[in-house]
Design a protein around this motif. Sequence first.
Motif, PDB file in Angstrom:
ATOM      1  N   SER A 149      68.152 -38.941  20.058  1.00 30.89           N
ATOM      2  CA  SER A 149      67.662 -40.301  20.310  1.00 30.89           C
ATOM      3  C   SER A 149      68.632 -41.096  21.176  1.00 30.89           C
ATOM      4  N   GLU A 188      60.029 -44.909  19.277  1.00 35.72           N
ATOM      5  CA  GLU A 188      60.345 -45.655  20.489  1.00 35.72           C
ATOM      6  C   GLU A 188      59.752 -47.068  20.426  1.00 35.72           C
ATOM      7  N   VAL A 232      65.266 -48.581  19.153  1.00 39.95           N
ATOM      8  CA  VAL A 232      65.036 -47.205  19.598  1.00 39.95           C
ATOM      9  C   VAL A 232      64.424 -47.207  20.996  1.00 39.95           C
ATOM     10  N   LYS A 233      65.151 -46.637  21.942  1.00 41.24           N
ATOM     11  CA  LYS A 233      64.680 -46.502  23.319  1.00 41.24           C
ATOM     12  C   LYS A 233      63.958 -45.166  23.510  1.00 41.24           C
ATOM     13  N   LYS A 234      64.493 -44.122  22.863  1.00 43.02           N
ATOM     14  CA  LYS A 234      63.924 -42.771  22.953  1.00 43.02           C
ATOM     15  C   LYS A 234      64.283 -42.057  21.662  1.00 43.02           C
TER      16      LYS A 234
END
Length: 160
Positions: free
Chosen positions: A73, A49, A25-27
């Motif tokens: 996301s 994140e 998860v980056k964002k």
Amino acid sequence: MNTIHLAKGEVVQRSGDLYSKVYVVKKGLLRSYAIDEKGKEHVFMFAPEGWIVADNQPPSVPCDLFIDALEDSVVSVLTKESARENVDIDAIIKRVSVLQKRIILLMSAPAIRRYEDFEATYPDIIQRVPQKMIASYLGITPEALSKVKGERKHGSKNSI
């Protein structure tokens, strides 16, 4: 490593899928969960994140978990084979540590202690996740969660 954008509510993995992936998860915010024979959801973990989420089955074995986006996301998607080379080992250690602690708490700790651990583990998502999902993660009903929060507010740690 492939990066994708997910809309809130989008399911990226269903129980029974083969060749499940690893999601970094980056964002945003993902969750993994199972659905029992009565149709009730049981939250396995949240992935905000910097976290990873995946089903632990080998690639050719049907996975056990659903994975969906709780918010819009951005995630990196890896095959399990490439994850071995591309995922930070610290992220894996953190995930295993959280899951081990959670299992021990589910087996032995009162609900108030499990909630306190949830707050410590996921301090940035409490306001981002519906209360019924937090209750599911803790293994209690939404009503019991309300009672736990009330007891914490009033400084009591008696029951539950």
